[in-house]
Design an enzyme around this catalytic site. Structure first.
Site, mmCIF file in Angstrom:
data_model
loop_
_atom_site.group_PDB
_atom_site.id
_atom_site.type_symbol
_atom_site.label_atom_id
_atom_site.label_comp_id
_atom_site.label_asym_id
_atom_site.label_seq_id
_atom_site.Cartn_x
_atom_site.Cartn_y
_atom_site.Cartn_z
ATOM 1 N N SER A 1 25.286 3.692 -32.607
ATOM 2 C CA SER A 1 26.214 4.044 -33.680
ATOM 3 C C SER A 1 25.972 3.121 -34.877
ATOM 4 O O SER A 1 24.850 3.037 -35.388
ATOM 5 C CB SER A 1 27.655 3.956 -33.161
ATOM 6 O OG SER A 1 28.571 4.490 -34.064
ATOM 7 N N ASP A 29 27.234 15.058 -29.366
ATOM 8 C CA ASP A 29 27.693 14.073 -30.345
ATOM 9 C C ASP A 29 27.719 14.741 -31.712
ATOM 10 O O ASP A 29 26.680 14.930 -32.341
ATOM 11 C CB ASP A 29 26.754 12.870 -30.341
ATOM 12 C CG ASP A 29 27.199 11.763 -31.296
ATOM 13 O OD1 ASP A 29 28.178 11.964 -32.032
ATOM 14 O OD2 ASP A 29 26.541 10.704 -31.300
ATOM 15 N N HIS A 78 30.131 11.370 -28.796
ATOM 16 C CA HIS A 78 29.571 10.125 -29.331
ATOM 17 C C HIS A 78 29.689 8.972 -28.344
ATOM 18 O O HIS A 78 28.832 8.082 -28.299
ATOM 19 C CB HIS A 78 30.272 9.774 -30.641
ATOM 20 C CG HIS A 78 29.655 8.624 -31.371
ATOM 21 N ND1 HIS A 78 28.324 8.601 -31.745
ATOM 22 C CD2 HIS A 78 30.183 7.434 -31.797
ATOM 23 C CE1 HIS A 78 28.054 7.470 -32.371
ATOM 24 N NE2 HIS A 78 29.165 6.743 -32.404
ATOM 25 N N ASP A 79 30.736 8.972 -27.531
ATOM 26 C CA ASP A 79 30.936 7.901 -26.562
ATOM 27 C C ASP A 79 29.848 7.843 -25.497
ATOM 28 O O ASP A 79 29.786 6.876 -24.728
ATOM 29 C CB ASP A 79 32.294 8.060 -25.870
ATOM 30 C CG ASP A 79 33.410 7.350 -26.615
ATOM 31 O OD1 ASP A 79 33.116 6.656 -27.610
ATOM 32 O OD2 ASP A 79 34.578 7.488 -26.209
#
Length: 381
Positions: A140, A307, A340-341
């Site tokens: 990220s 994501d 995204h995690d």
């Protein structure tokens, strides 16, 4: 590590007498060639792996990835985790005293960028006596820092591992950050960023900011699988606009409450703005290939199919720009449901990709280092 000399920032301001909190794992080898720098994302810290003695819930934020026998194996690599300048987990930030005024910085803490963080990290490596990194790695916002390392200090990085990241934020991402910031600055307890002097914390704004952010970190599939339209246990519809009725509402409020207890509001504003500003191609008329021409490192990029905040298409932009420059690039796109995690979770395929890549790095230690491309005189990054 304490730094007395001023650090010039991209805004034109500078900061002096600051400190950076860091942790190291493993052993630096004799020729100092096995160092791996880990760059953290928005709400993480220098504590990337392991558990503090006597603190059961102190697991490092990337403990699935880093440690003895893990993909980034601390039996082979010397891993460094650094808390960024302006954060709230040990490094100098808005809650610390400004040596020039004797007052807490608060809203007067200078705006920092990804590039400023990289320069500060480079100073820390200088202090540790490490000239060249075997790898720089992050997910990220951490991936943006890893990418920036290859542009600001190309001669100091052999490999860059960029996970679930992007070459810049799109308008939608900037919009989410702005809504979160507005939630904080319009909280009556914010007091223009000087809430420390009033003995309060803008928890309401922080809660909303975290709830907004958390929605973007999860995929629609995960949210439906975990919560769907389930009501809270034992509850029927209340036909009210005020109470918590759905499980997803309860979950988001829990995350918001927890976040507001440990994260600093000014830090949130600083870090999300650093995300907004990052755009190395902007200095080259928007041409990412030209921006990455200076990079000399080899790259691994990883993205995740669900994501939507940092979509695979954004990673592919970086891959294409590197290939346009004939750089050595490996790319993995993992079909994972976690959004995204996913870069923080224990997906065997993902961990296997990273493990294989770091095996490759370890094997290179016995080989001559690749030639380093020097920055042309007068070039502008």
């Amino acid at each position: 590590m304490q730094f007395d000399a001023p650090l010039a920032l991209r805004s034109g301001a500078s900061i002096r007498d600051y400190s950076l909190a860091y942790e190291t794992y493993g052993t630096l080898n004799a020729d100092r060639s096995n160092a791996v720098l880990i760059c953290h994302a928005l709400n993480a810290s220098h504590h990337v792996a392991g558990v503090y003695p006597g603190q059961e819930k102190s697991e490092g934020w990337w403990d699935t990835m880093i440690g003895p026998g893990k993909p980034v194996d601390t039996d082979r690599f010397f891993v460094i985790g650094v808390n960024n300048l302006g954060s709230c987990f040990g490094s100098t930030g808005p809650m610390h005293v400004n040596p020039d005024t004797g007052r807490v910085y608060g809203a007067d803490f200078p705006v920092v960028t990804v590039e400023d963080w990289v320069d500060a990290q480079a100073r820390l490596l200088d202090g540790l006596g490490i000239q060249t990194l075997a790898a720089v790695m992050g997910g990220s916002l951490g991936g943006m820092q890893a990418l920036s390392w290859t542009l600001q200090h190309p001669q100091r990085v052999r490999h860059a591992v960029v996970i679930a990241s992007a070459p810049n934020l799109n308008a939608e991402n900037i919009a989410f950050n702005e809504v979160a910031r507005r939630a904080i600055v319009t909280d009556p307890d914010f007091h223009g960023g000087h809430f420390y002097e009033h003995g309060v914390v803008p928890k309401r704004g922080l809660r909303i900011a975290r709830m907004i952010g958390h929605i973007t970190y999860l995929s629609d599939d995960v949210m439906n699988e975990k919560f769907g339209r389930q009501l809270r246990q034992g509850m029927d519809l209340q036909y009210t606009t005020q109470d918590i009725e759905f499980q997803i509402e309860s979950y988001l409020r829990y995350q918001g409450d927890k976040f507001s207890e440990y994260f600093d509001a000014n830090t949130y504003l600083l870090i999300t703005r650093a995300l907004d500003y990052f755009d190395p191609a902007s200095r080259h008329g928007g041409n990412l290939a030209k921006a990455l021409a200076i990079a000399a490192a080899r790259f691994l990029l990883v993205s995740f199919s669900t994501d939507w905040r940092f979509s695979p298409a954004r990673s592919r932009e970086i891959v294409k720009a590197l290939l346009d420059n004939r750089r050595d690039v490996s790319y993995a796109e993992i079909d994972a449901p976690h959004g995204h995690d996913a870069f923080l979770l224990e997906d065997p395929r993902y961990l296997s990709v990273v493990r294989s890549y770091f095996d490759r790095i370890a094997h290179e230690w016995v080989e001559p280092a690749p030639p380093v491309r020097e920055l042309p005189a007068g070039a502008v990054l």
